[in-house]
Design an enzyme around this catalytic site. Structure first.
Site, PDB file in Angstrom:
ATOM      1  N   THR A 204      -2.423  12.896  -8.208  1.00  0.00           N
ATOM      2  CA  THR A 204      -3.689  12.888  -7.773  1.00  0.00           C
ATOM      3  C   THR A 204      -4.145  13.762  -6.673  1.00  0.00           C
ATOM      4  O   THR A 204      -3.259  13.921  -5.903  1.00  0.00           O
ATOM      5  CB  THR A 204      -3.834  11.237  -7.274  1.00  0.00           C
ATOM      6  OG1 THR A 204      -3.595  10.367  -8.323  1.00  0.00           O
ATOM      7  CG2 THR A 204      -5.027  10.925  -6.565  1.00  0.00           C
ATOM      8  N   ARG A 232      -6.424   0.806 -17.988  1.00  0.00           N
ATOM      9  CA  ARG A 232      -5.610   0.661 -16.790  1.00  0.00           C
ATOM     10  C   ARG A 232      -6.357   1.377 -15.620  1.00  0.00           C
ATOM     11  O   ARG A 232      -6.727   2.823 -15.909  1.00  0.00           O
ATOM     12  CB  ARG A 232      -4.061   1.131 -16.779  1.00  0.00           C
ATOM     13  CG  ARG A 232      -3.511   0.837 -15.531  1.00  0.00           C
ATOM     14  CD  ARG A 232      -3.425   2.258 -14.707  1.00  0.00           C
ATOM     15  NE  ARG A 232      -2.691   2.208 -13.337  1.00  0.00           N
ATOM     16  CZ  ARG A 232      -2.652   3.175 -12.351  1.00  0.00           C
ATOM     17  NH1 ARG A 232      -3.220   4.028 -12.706  1.00  0.00           N
ATOM     18  NH2 ARG A 232      -1.978   2.830 -11.417  1.00  0.00           N
ATOM     19  N   VAL A 233      -6.601   1.068 -14.467  1.00  0.00           N
ATOM     20  CA  VAL A 233      -7.202   1.700 -13.483  1.00  0.00           C
ATOM     21  C   VAL A 233      -6.255   1.434 -12.028  1.00  0.00           C
ATOM     22  O   VAL A 233      -6.108   0.197 -11.940  1.00  0.00           O
ATOM     23  CB  VAL A 233      -8.713   1.006 -13.244  1.00  0.00           C
ATOM     24  CG1 VAL A 233      -9.524   1.629 -11.905  1.00  0.00           C
ATOM     25  CG2 VAL A 233      -9.746   1.160 -14.341  1.00  0.00           C
ATOM     26  N   GLY A 234      -6.000   2.368 -11.405  1.00  0.00           N
ATOM     27  CA  GLY A 234      -5.321   2.128 -10.213  1.00  0.00           C
ATOM     28  C   GLY A 234      -6.344   2.314  -9.147  1.00  0.00           C
ATOM     29  O   GLY A 234      -7.386   1.861  -9.005  1.00  0.00           O
ATOM     30  N   THR A 255      -2.416   8.456  -2.619  1.00  0.00           N
ATOM     31  CA  THR A 255      -1.632   8.681  -3.703  1.00  0.00           C
ATOM     32  C   THR A 255      -0.324   8.042  -3.799  1.00  0.00           C
ATOM     33  O   THR A 255       0.282   7.675  -2.876  1.00  0.00           O
ATOM     34  CB  THR A 255      -1.239  10.271  -3.769  1.00  0.00           C
ATOM     35  OG1 THR A 255      -0.461  10.563  -4.999  1.00  0.00           O
ATOM     36  CG2 THR A 255      -0.731  10.850  -2.659  1.00  0.00           C
ATOM     37  N   GLY A 256      -0.001   7.639  -5.362  1.00  0.00           N
ATOM     38  CA  GLY A 256       1.123   6.901  -5.480  1.00  0.00           C
ATOM     39  C   GLY A 256       1.013   5.878  -6.530  1.00  0.00           C
ATOM     40  O   GLY A 256       0.239   5.866  -7.165  1.00  0.00           O
ATOM     41  N   GLY A 258      -0.276   3.157  -7.782  1.00  0.00           N
ATOM     42  CA  GLY A 258      -1.612   2.563  -7.611  1.00  0.00           C
ATOM     43  C   GLY A 258      -1.843   0.997  -7.582  1.00  0.00           C
ATOM     44  O   GLY A 258      -2.354   0.399  -6.615  1.00  0.00           O
TER      45      GLY A 258
HETATM   46  N1  ASP Z   1      -2.435   6.303  -7.305  1.00  0.00           N
HETATM   47  C1  ASP Z   1      -2.925   6.898  -8.705  1.00  0.00           C
HETATM   48  C2  ASP Z   1      -2.772   5.611  -9.599  1.00  0.00           C
HETATM   49  O1  ASP Z   1      -2.234   4.723  -9.529  1.00  0.00           O
HETATM   50  C3  ASP Z   1      -1.858   7.915  -9.052  1.00  0.00           C
HETATM   51  C4  ASP Z   1      -1.540   8.934  -8.155  1.00  0.00           C
HETATM   52  O2  ASP Z   1      -1.755   8.921  -6.715  1.00  0.00           O
HETATM   53  O3  ASP Z   1      -0.845  10.129  -8.766  1.00  0.00           O
HETATM   54  O4  ASP Z   1      -3.716   5.937 -10.485  1.00  0.00           O
END
Ligand code: ASP
Length: 339
Positions: A204, A232-234, A255-256, A258
C-alpha cells in the site's frame, strides 16, 4: 555563588532547549510510504532496490513541487505524491494493485484534510486510474465521505477523472503473487490445515504532509491484499483506521494487515493519545504499533507527521518503503533499518 547560578538557570535552560530545536529548513513537510511488505534485506536484489528508491524519490519530488506552488496545500502534496506511486506499477496501489481470489483488482483509497476534517474515500473500484484523486473528489465534490463500487466509478467519470479498462491494472508481478498464494492455499488444504492468515505482501502507499499554513493532510491508496475474498475492504479507505488527519494531533497513514488496523482503529488511537494524553507523536505511534497482536513476519507499519514537522516512520515487518522531504528540500528514502 548559588544565587547567581539560580538566577542564570532560566537563561541556560532556554539556550539549551533552543539548541535542541531544529532549524526551520530541517522541518519535515512530507512523508511517504510504499507499504511495509518489503522482502528480507538479503532477498532484495540491488537493481530492484534502486528502482524503489527512484520511485520514492520521484513521489517526494512531486509532492514537494505541489507544496511549493503558489497556494499549494498539504492535500495537493498528498495527492501528487500518491499519484506518482499509483502510476509507477512498483507498489500495490493504482497500476500495481494486487489480485483477489477471483483474479480481479479492487482498489481502495482515502484522503483527509486536517484543517477542516473533511474526508473522502472510495472502495471496490477497478476503472479509475488514480483512486486517490477519486477520494479527493468525493471529499470536495460530493456531500458524502465514502463511495464504493459502480457508484464511485460513475461519480468519478462524471467529475471528469481518467477512467481505464480493468485490464490496465494487470501486472505480471501481481499475477505471480496470486498464483503463489493459490498454490499455498491448495497445499494447506491438501494437508488438512485451515488458516485465516493472509499473505504478507503489504505494498500500500500513503502520504502525510504539512503546508506553509501549518495545515496537515493524510492519504492512503491500495490494491488491498492478494487472494482476499471478493468485496473485502481493508483499513486503507477507513478514516480513523488506515488514514487520519487533524491539525490538533497529526496526519497518519498506515500499511499492513488491514483487519488488525481496523479492529484496533490504529490511526485514531494515535491521534487520541496525542490529543488527550499529551504524548509525543513518536511515543504514541510506537506504543500503538507495539500494542497490536503479533504475527509471523509482522503486522505492518505507519507514517505520521505533526504541524511542527516532527515525523515518524515505523514498522514491525522486515522493511517498509518510505521517504521524507524537509522544508529545505532535503530528501531521504529507505527500505530497511539503518538504510
Ligand atoms: N492495509 C492494506 C489492506 O489491508 C494492505 C497494505 O497495507 O498493503 O488492505
Amino acid at each position: 555563588m548559588y544565587r547567581l547560578a539560580f538566577l542564570l538557570l532560566p537563561l541556560i535552560l532556554t539556550t539549551f532547549l533552543r539548541g535542541q530545536e531544529r532549524a526551520p529548513e530541517d522541518r519535515v513537510v512530507l512523508v511517504i510510504h510504499g507499504g511495509a511488505g518489503a522482502p528480507d534485506r538479503d532477498k532484495m536484489p540491488l537493481e530492484i532496490k534502486k528502482q524503489y528508491h527512484a520511485g520514492l524519490e520521484k513521489a517526494l519530488r512531486a509532492g514537494q513541487a505541489a507544496l511549493q506552488k503558489a497556494g499549494g496545500t498539504s492535500i495537493d502534496a498528498v495527492e501528487a505524491a500518491i499519484k506518482v506511486m499509483e502510476d509507477s506499477g512498483l507498489f500495490n496501489a493504482g497500476k500495481g494493485a494486487v489480485f483477489n481470489r477471483d483474479g480481479r483488482n479492487e482498489l481502495n483509497a482515502s484522503i483527509m484534510d486536517g484543517k477542516t476534517r473533511q474526508a473522502g474515500a472510495v472502495a471496490g473500484i477497478c476503472r479509475i486510474r488514480n483512486p486517490i484523486s477519486a477520494a479527493r473528489a468525493v471529499m470536495l465534490k460530493s456531500p458524502h465521505v465514502f463511495l464504493i463500487g459502480e457508484g464511485a466509478e460513475r461519480f468519478a467519470r462524471d467529475v471528469g477523472l481518467e477512467m481505464v479498462s480493468p485490464l490496465y491494472f494487470w501486472t505480471e508481478g501481481s499475477w505471480k503473487d496470486l498464483r503463489e498464494a493459490e498454490a499455498a492455499d491448495k497445499t494447506r488444504h491438501g494437508s488438512g490445515q485451515t488458516s485465516r492468515a493472509l499473505p504478507g505482501h503489504f505494498g500500500t502507499v500513503g502520504a502525510v504532509a504539512v503546508d506553509g499554513r501549518g495545515n496537515l493532510a493524510a492519504g492512503t491508496s491500495t490494491g488491498g491484499l492478494t487472494f482476499v475474498f471478493p468485496g473485502r475492504v481493508g483499513d486503507s479507505p477507513i478514516i480513523g483506521a488506515g488514514t487520519y488527519a487533524e491539525n490538533d494531533s497529526l496526519a497518519v497513514s498506515c500499511t499492513g494487515h488491514g483487519e488488525i488496523f481496523m479492529r484496533y482503529t490504529v490511526a485514531i488511537d494515535i491521534a487520541a493519545r496525542i490529543k488527550y494524553k499529551n504524548e509525543s507523536l513518536a511515543k504514541a505511534a510506537q506504543d500503538v504499533l507495539n500494542g497490536l497482536p503479533r504475527e509471523p513476519g509482522g503486522v505492518g507499519g505507519l507514517i505520521g507527521l505533526d504541524r511542527q514537522g516532527h515525523m515518524t516512520a515505523i514498522y514491525n515487518t522486515s522493511g517498509m518503503y518510505r521517504g521524507h522531504v524537509t522544508a529545505g528540500g532535503k530528501t531521504n528514502v529507505a527500505i530497511y533499518d539503518k538504510d
